[in-house]
Scaffold this motif. Sequence first.
Motif, mmCIF file in Angstrom:
data_model
loop_
_atom_site.group_PDB
_atom_site.id
_atom_site.type_symbol
_atom_site.label_atom_id
_atom_site.label_comp_id
_atom_site.label_asym_id
_atom_site.label_seq_id
_atom_site.Cartn_x
_atom_site.Cartn_y
_atom_site.Cartn_z
ATOM 1 N N MET B 1 53.407 30.489 64.394
ATOM 2 C CA MET B 1 52.563 29.476 65.011
ATOM 3 C C MET B 1 52.276 28.371 64.003
ATOM 4 S SD MET B 1 48.839 29.944 66.650
ATOM 5 C CE MET B 1 47.784 28.690 66.031
ATOM 6 N N ALA B 2 52.501 27.148 64.419
ATOM 7 C CA ALA B 2 52.442 26.039 63.468
ATOM 8 C C ALA B 2 51.003 25.668 63.142
ATOM 9 C CB ALA B 2 53.169 24.824 64.031
ATOM 10 N N GLY B 3 50.122 25.835 64.087
ATOM 11 C CA GLY B 3 48.772 25.271 63.899
ATOM 12 C C GLY B 3 47.799 26.194 63.218
ATOM 13 N N ILE B 4 48.281 26.975 62.263
ATOM 14 C CA ILE B 4 47.360 27.909 61.600
ATOM 15 C C ILE B 4 46.241 27.158 60.893
ATOM 16 C CG2 ILE B 4 47.231 29.497 59.634
ATOM 17 C CD1 ILE B 4 49.782 30.738 60.608
ATOM 18 N N TRP B 5 46.588 25.993 60.349
ATOM 19 C CA TRP B 5 45.555 25.231 59.640
ATOM 20 C C TRP B 5 44.423 24.815 60.555
ATOM 21 C CZ3 TRP B 5 44.602 20.159 61.085
ATOM 22 C CH2 TRP B 5 45.543 19.571 61.944
ATOM 23 N N LEU B 6 44.700 24.789 61.886
ATOM 24 C CA LEU B 6 43.647 24.392 62.815
ATOM 25 C C LEU B 6 42.490 25.392 62.823
ATOM 26 C CD1 LEU B 6 45.678 23.170 65.895
ATOM 27 C CD2 LEU B 6 44.129 21.824 64.503
ATOM 28 N N ILE B 7 42.808 26.640 62.475
ATOM 29 C CA ILE B 7 41.793 27.696 62.635
ATOM 30 C C ILE B 7 40.569 27.416 61.770
ATOM 31 C CG2 ILE B 7 41.352 30.159 62.355
ATOM 32 C CD1 ILE B 7 44.339 30.556 63.083
ATOM 33 N N PRO B 8 40.739 27.183 60.460
ATOM 34 C CA PRO B 8 39.533 26.797 59.710
ATOM 35 C C PRO B 8 39.137 25.344 59.929
ATOM 36 C CG PRO B 8 41.390 26.965 58.236
ATOM 37 C CD PRO B 8 41.888 27.393 59.571
ATOM 38 N N PHE B 9 40.112 24.529 60.409
ATOM 39 C CA PHE B 9 39.813 23.105 60.551
ATOM 40 C C PHE B 9 38.741 22.845 61.601
ATOM 41 C CE2 PHE B 9 40.584 19.116 62.824
ATOM 42 C CZ PHE B 9 40.397 18.219 61.810
ATOM 43 N N PHE B 10 38.831 23.534 62.742
ATOM 44 C CA PHE B 10 37.867 23.270 63.826
ATOM 45 C C PHE B 10 36.420 23.435 63.359
ATOM 46 C CE2 PHE B 10 41.399 24.139 66.975
ATOM 47 C CZ PHE B 10 41.446 22.842 67.437
ATOM 48 N N SER B 41 38.680 27.959 67.584
ATOM 49 C CA SER B 41 39.275 28.755 66.511
ATOM 50 C C SER B 41 39.637 30.134 67.018
ATOM 51 C CB SER B 41 38.283 28.912 65.370
ATOM 52 O OG SER B 41 38.311 27.824 64.537
ATOM 53 N N ALA B 42 38.714 30.716 67.772
ATOM 54 C CA ALA B 42 38.953 32.066 68.287
ATOM 55 C C ALA B 42 40.191 32.088 69.172
ATOM 56 C CB ALA B 42 37.729 32.553 69.057
ATOM 57 N N ILE B 43 40.370 31.025 69.986
ATOM 58 C CA ILE B 43 41.553 30.980 70.854
ATOM 59 C C ILE B 43 42.815 30.889 70.002
ATOM 60 C CG2 ILE B 43 42.758 29.550 72.549
ATOM 61 C CD1 ILE B 43 39.936 28.844 73.623
ATOM 62 N N CYS B 44 42.764 30.044 68.963
ATOM 63 C CA CYS B 44 43.915 29.936 68.070
ATOM 64 C C CYS B 44 44.211 31.287 67.424
ATOM 65 C CB CYS B 44 43.655 28.915 66.972
ATOM 66 S SG CYS B 44 43.579 27.241 67.557
ATOM 67 N N VAL B 45 43.149 31.966 67.002
ATOM 68 C CA VAL B 45 43.354 33.273 66.369
ATOM 69 C C VAL B 45 43.955 34.242 67.374
ATOM 70 C CG1 VAL B 45 42.171 35.239 65.371
ATOM 71 C CG2 VAL B 45 41.568 32.949 64.659
ATOM 72 N N ALA B 46 43.482 34.183 68.618
ATOM 73 C CA ALA B 46 44.023 35.088 69.638
ATOM 74 C C ALA B 46 45.523 34.855 69.802
ATOM 75 C CB ALA B 46 43.293 34.860 70.964
ATOM 76 N N SER B 47 45.894 33.581 69.825
ATOM 77 C CA SER B 47 47.318 33.283 69.961
ATOM 78 C C SER B 47 48.091 33.783 68.756
ATOM 79 C CB SER B 47 47.479 31.760 70.137
ATOM 80 O OG SER B 47 48.587 31.313 69.455
ATOM 81 N N GLY B 82 48.416 41.621 58.115
ATOM 82 C CA GLY B 82 47.615 42.402 59.052
ATOM 83 C C GLY B 82 46.131 42.358 58.715
ATOM 84 N N LEU B 83 45.815 42.504 57.432
ATOM 85 C CA LEU B 83 44.416 42.502 57.009
ATOM 86 C C LEU B 83 43.744 41.174 57.351
ATOM 87 C CD1 LEU B 83 42.063 43.741 55.478
ATOM 88 C CD2 LEU B 83 43.102 42.997 53.350
ATOM 89 N N THR B 84 44.465 40.080 57.048
ATOM 90 C CA THR B 84 43.902 38.768 57.340
ATOM 91 C C THR B 84 43.663 38.599 58.829
ATOM 92 O OG1 THR B 84 45.267 38.000 55.533
ATOM 93 C CG2 THR B 84 44.199 36.333 56.856
ATOM 94 N N VAL B 85 44.633 39.025 59.611
ATOM 95 C CA VAL B 85 44.514 38.880 61.060
ATOM 96 C C VAL B 85 43.285 39.638 61.559
ATOM 97 C CG1 VAL B 85 45.562 39.616 63.205
ATOM 98 C CG2 VAL B 85 46.912 38.398 61.519
ATOM 99 N N VAL B 86 43.093 40.836 61.029
ATOM 100 C CA VAL B 86 41.934 41.619 61.457
ATOM 101 C C VAL B 86 40.652 40.891 61.106
ATOM 102 C CG1 VAL B 86 40.646 43.726 60.970
ATOM 103 C CG2 VAL B 86 43.105 43.829 61.322
ATOM 104 N N MET B 87 40.591 40.422 59.862
ATOM 105 C CA MET B 87 39.374 39.739 59.428
ATOM 106 C C MET B 87 39.144 38.474 60.246
ATOM 107 S SD MET B 87 37.940 41.548 57.090
ATOM 108 C CE MET B 87 36.723 40.446 56.409
ATOM 109 N N MET B 88 40.213 37.705 60.482
ATOM 110 C CA MET B 88 40.061 36.462 61.231
ATOM 111 C C MET B 88 39.573 36.745 62.639
ATOM 112 S SD MET B 88 43.485 34.611 59.910
ATOM 113 C CE MET B 88 43.493 33.240 61.023
ATOM 114 N N SER B 89 40.101 37.817 63.228
ATOM 115 C CA SER B 89 39.669 38.139 64.585
ATOM 116 C C SER B 89 38.176 38.449 64.596
ATOM 117 C CB SER B 89 40.444 39.353 65.109
ATOM 118 O OG SER B 89 41.804 39.175 64.884
ATOM 119 N N VAL B 90 37.742 39.241 63.635
ATOM 120 C CA VAL B 90 36.321 39.582 63.591
ATOM 121 C C VAL B 90 35.489 38.326 63.403
ATOM 122 C CG1 VAL B 90 34.560 40.761 62.240
ATOM 123 C CG2 VAL B 90 36.717 41.912 62.757
#
Lengths: 178, 611, 104
Positions: B1-10, B41-47, B82-90
């Motif tokens: 997914m290209a827009g990973i930077w969007l997650i902290p950006f929002f 951000s949560a939607i981006c993380v879900a994707s 995997g660890l990052t994904v878990v943390m980001m989801s939380v």
Amino acid sequence: MRKRGGAIMMEMLFYIAAAVALLATVLALSRANAAHALIYLIVSLLAVAVVFFLMGAPFAAALEIVIYAGAIMVLFVFVIMMLNVGREGTAREREWLGGRNWIAPGILSALLLLELMLALRHAPAVTSGVAVTPKEVGLTLFGPYVLAVEIASMLLLAGLVGAYHLGRRFIVRRERRR
Amino acid sequence: MAGIWLIPFFPLASAVLLLLSAGRMPRQLAAWLGAGSVGLSAICVASLVNDFLADGQVREVTLWTWMTVAEFTPRFAFYIDGLTVVMMSVITGVGFLIHLYSIEFMWDDESICRYFAYMNLFVGAMLLLVMADNLLLLYLGWEGVGVCSYLLVGFWYRDPANGKAARKAFVVTRVGDTAMALGLFLLFTELGTLDIQPLLAAANSTWQVGDTLPVLATALLLGGAVGKSAQLPLQVWLPDAMAGPTPVSALIHAATMVTAGVYLIARTSGLFLLAPPTMEAVAWIGLLTLLLAAFAALVQQDIKRILAYSTISQIGYMFLALGVGAFASGIFHLVTHAFFKALLFLAAGAVIHCLHHEHNIFRMGGLRKRLPVVFWSFLIGSAALAALPFTSGFYSKDAILLSASEVGGIGLWLWAGGLLGALLTGIYSFRLVFIVFFGQAHTEPDRQPGWKMSVALVVLCALALAGGLLALPLADVFPAARAHEASHAIEYISIGTPLLGLLLAYLMFLGRQINFDRAADSIAGRRVRGFLFSGWRFDQLYEVLWVRPYTTVAHWCRNEPVDRVYNAIVASSQWAHHKLAALQTGELRWYATSMVFGLVLLLAVMLRNAT
Amino acid sequence: MGGLQIPMEQVLALAGLLFSCGLLGLMLRRNIIFMLMSLEVMLNAAALAFVAAGAKWQQADGQIIFLLILSVAAAEVAVGLGLVLQIQRRFKTLDMDQARRLRG
């Protein structure tokens, strides 16, 4: 060393001149009247000129008379005349000269004199007895000492400008009252 | 997914907008901007999670090179495994629910704009922390969340006590952060890089298990983790940090920031595995902290302080898991704890919200019928906290206790201690439930939670119940854990202990079959209660050990001891000036005389030297 | 032209005596005109010492330094007497014990 009669007389002349210089100086500086003091000072300077001449410095002796006893002292005379101190001024001077004022300056001067004499103890020498002619003085003055001549001229110019400035009257008018 | 930077950006962009508006933004807009950015951000993380679960590939995104100083070129880069994904989801999931809840909770506050700005800044910083590819960027996020914690604990800054709590939180965590910074310096000088993956590889090839340097480096990192996660001996700040708004406590001081220490240790697990002494220290710190905090939680009266101590205690479990090498279990407990502790805090916040900001549990009571949604939320949260069977907490805590029991030697002690902690957890969590929601009503609620609060609570209820069934994609991150082959006896004991705690709590606080009142009112009982109530008197100890010497020195310095030297010079020269100025009489003869005096002396000296 | 052979210490003693007299006058007198006269005496004494030294070594330098001292004296007197006039105008007195505005 045998001395000729003329030389002995010259030597006597030196001591007389020295005594006159010293006496005249003391008298000059202890007068209450400025004009009297000035005359004694001129006498003292003339006596010193004699000493110069006896030591074989005729040029210096002439300058001492012409400039010191002549020009400089005339300046004093002018100023004393302009100030016109008068009788009460003389009386006041006499009052200031009395008593305890002498103690500290006298002690200090005596000490200094003592020290100077102590310093002179170990200088057994005599003057050469050969005159240094004005020609030699002139050659040396405008030879190796020409820079000093320039400096002296600057100094005199500064003195001239300073005296001119200080002598003007408007300084007084512009002074603000405190 | 290209827009990973969007997650902290929002959230960061939203924080900037909210801060720039300087509080003049309409509250409707501010609230929805704050919550919406985290939602996006949560939607981006879900994707991202969807993609990640499909291919399981580690993603590395480099945005730009941060700075270039000779060999040192940290990048502004993200590393997503995997660890990052878990943390980001939380962070984004729970974070969004808490933001949603905050809209209602903070609606009447005049500074709602500032509140959401700080919250969004926090979410952005926390995302940077977990997504960071190198330890320097991680440290940026680490300090960022520290600042946000400070700002939000002292959010109601007009009360000096809140400012004091904020300062305490900031200063105490700063102690740990300093250790962590030193650890980073050490790692960089020894290994030449701060990029996490190359760093771990270099460490593994350079150092042997049991070398001194990795022990030192991990001990320093542990210092940072201990400070951030409020573990022994730096646990003192967390109970006081409850001065902030309750959603802040839920987000920062329960679900995310305080678990950053756990994340740090898990992230650098490769390093910690090289240092068995540090690992053992981690386990012991966890065990001692969880017992200490659990005992302290037994006697507290402020609903939020009880939850704060239970948070410290639960993070102690996570440290215990990390210490025995069960990293996945620790992270699993982190996730479930985020669910149920956020739920508990939000439910507690709802209680406080509906009871005119009442914090004392003994002035509550009988709220079961009056606030049913809150009651059920709290009940589910407490069940999960106490690890009753089939709640999320049960699975994670069970895994930790099993892992502890399998370690040889000290393992039995760790297991027994953990079990005791579980018993205490059962008692204090249900003490809370029984006192607040059962019995006599002391204060009447003046309103009911609205739909935003209720939605957040219900979703978290579902997560707290079913979170244990999640399969976290951590297999590739940590070395494979041994399969659990525990005996049935241990399993039964693990299941039975929380139930025993529940029973004891029922007998003590609701049924009153066991009555400790007389024992508690005796002199010794009061002493013990006071001791536990103050959190084992750590505050007083630190007051004597650190604060007072420091303030003494500060007071001493306040009088400018160094300046006094200069002032003395000034004073003496002034004095000398006044004395010497008398010599300047303006009398010419006096000057002449003094010059002659000097001349006489000088000549005397010269003559004496000449002879 | 021949000069006289005089013991140096006697000439220098004369210079020292004159100098001490000048100093005494400087410290003693309150009238600024007498102070200036004392200064003249002191300068003259110094000049005497130089001329004596020149006579001792039979060099012109002593007289040249005398010349320089002479110009210093002239400049000093010119400025000093100008100051005397100003002081008389401002303070209406020549008593230097009363003209003490430079007091610290």
